[in-house]
Scaffold this active site. Structure first.
Site, PDB file in Angstrom:
ATOM      1  CG  ASP A  20      -1.797   1.166   1.362  1.00  0.00           C
ATOM      2  OD1 ASP A  20      -2.310   1.615   0.330  1.00  0.00           O
ATOM      3  OD2 ASP A  20      -1.975   1.669   2.486  1.00  0.00           O
ATOM      4  CG  ASP A  22      -1.767   7.595   0.080  1.00  0.00           C
ATOM      5  OD1 ASP A  22      -1.070   8.614  -0.040  1.00  0.00           O
ATOM      6  OD2 ASP A  22      -2.394   7.087  -0.863  1.00  0.00           O
ATOM      7  CG  ASP A 185      -1.637   2.204   6.415  1.00  0.00           C
ATOM      8  OD1 ASP A 185      -2.306   1.745   5.473  1.00  0.00           O
ATOM      9  OD2 ASP A 185      -1.719   3.381   6.792  1.00  0.00           O
TER      10      ASP A 185
END
Length: 241
Positions: A20, A22, A185
């Site tokens: 991922d 961001d 995250d």
């Protein structure tokens, strides 16, 4: 229902990695929060963490609809206008995006070891370009990038669309999903900065057919994050694990 034990355990060698972006590789979430606070301030509203959790991982328009609806400003501002209003501010902030601690080192290590790595991010192409413009060399290590506006990504996270698209574009052809490690995250983003970032083995193949398994993975991710958080607390009191 698929066997969650198979889903949550890593029993085979990891040969490929999906990241991922961001909040995991790049510290960009703070810019989105800042802009959203500015817009809400015009209506004497404030940004709530619960709203953020619902928005994380969604495609832009879907997240915008959640934003204006959940914050109670939909009668004053449409989702489409919200995206327009925020754009100039984001374009000014995103070029300042810094790498998250350890992100560059991990990506370079995997690349040096010959492990193919790719990116699966909900960011669309325009934002991806400005977010990564200071880190071109690092992002050039990626085998490929799948963005939120990719033609194969019909739905945002937690739909598996983006992971399915990312997995099948490795040049090795059909890869056993259990050999793919996904660095994410948050469950559609969840827990973000509150607890440790989580490394999970996402069984992409089964996700395509078993919606319940998506919830199993997010629940497993949440529980693992909570466990890691408590371990940190206990260690602060010198309790060994």
């Amino acid at each position: 229902m698929a066997n969650p034990d198979r889903f949550l355990s890593i029993t085979k060698p990891i040969t490929h990695v999906i990241f991922d972006m961001d909040g995991l590789l790049l510290d960009t979430e703070k810019f989105c929060n800042e802009v959203q606070e500015i817009i809400l301030g015009r209506y004497n509203k404030s940004f709530d963490w619960n709203v953020k959790v619902k928005m994380l991982g969604k495609k832009a328009l879907e997240a915008a609809r959640i934003f204006v609806g959940e914050t109670g400003i939909s009668e004053f501002l449409s989702a489409e206008q919200f995206l327009i209003d925020r754009e100039d501010m984001l374009q000014a902030l995103f070029p300042k995006s810094e790498l998250m601690p350890g992100a560059g080192r991990l990506m370079r290590h995997l690349h040096a070891k010959g492990i193919p790595i790719c990116l699966a991010t909900s960011s669309h192409k325009r934002h991806f370009e400005v977010k990564t413009q200071r880190h071109r060399e690092l992002f050039s290590l990626l085998h490929h990038v799948v963005l939120g506006d990719d033609f194969e990504v019909k739905h945002g996270k937690p739909s598996p669309d983006i992971f399915l698209a990312a997995a099948k574009r490795f040049e090795d052809g059909q890869i056993d999903p259990c050999n793919i490690l996904v660095f994410e995250d948050s469950p559609s983003g969840v827990l973000a900065e509150a607890l440790n970032n989580v490394v999970s083995c996402l069984n992409i193949d089964e996700l395509e057919y078993d919606v319940e398994l998506i919830n199993v993975w997010w629940l497993g991710l949440l529980l693992w994050s909570l466990i890691q958080g408590w371990i940190k607390v206990f260690r602060s009191y010198r309790i060994r694990f």
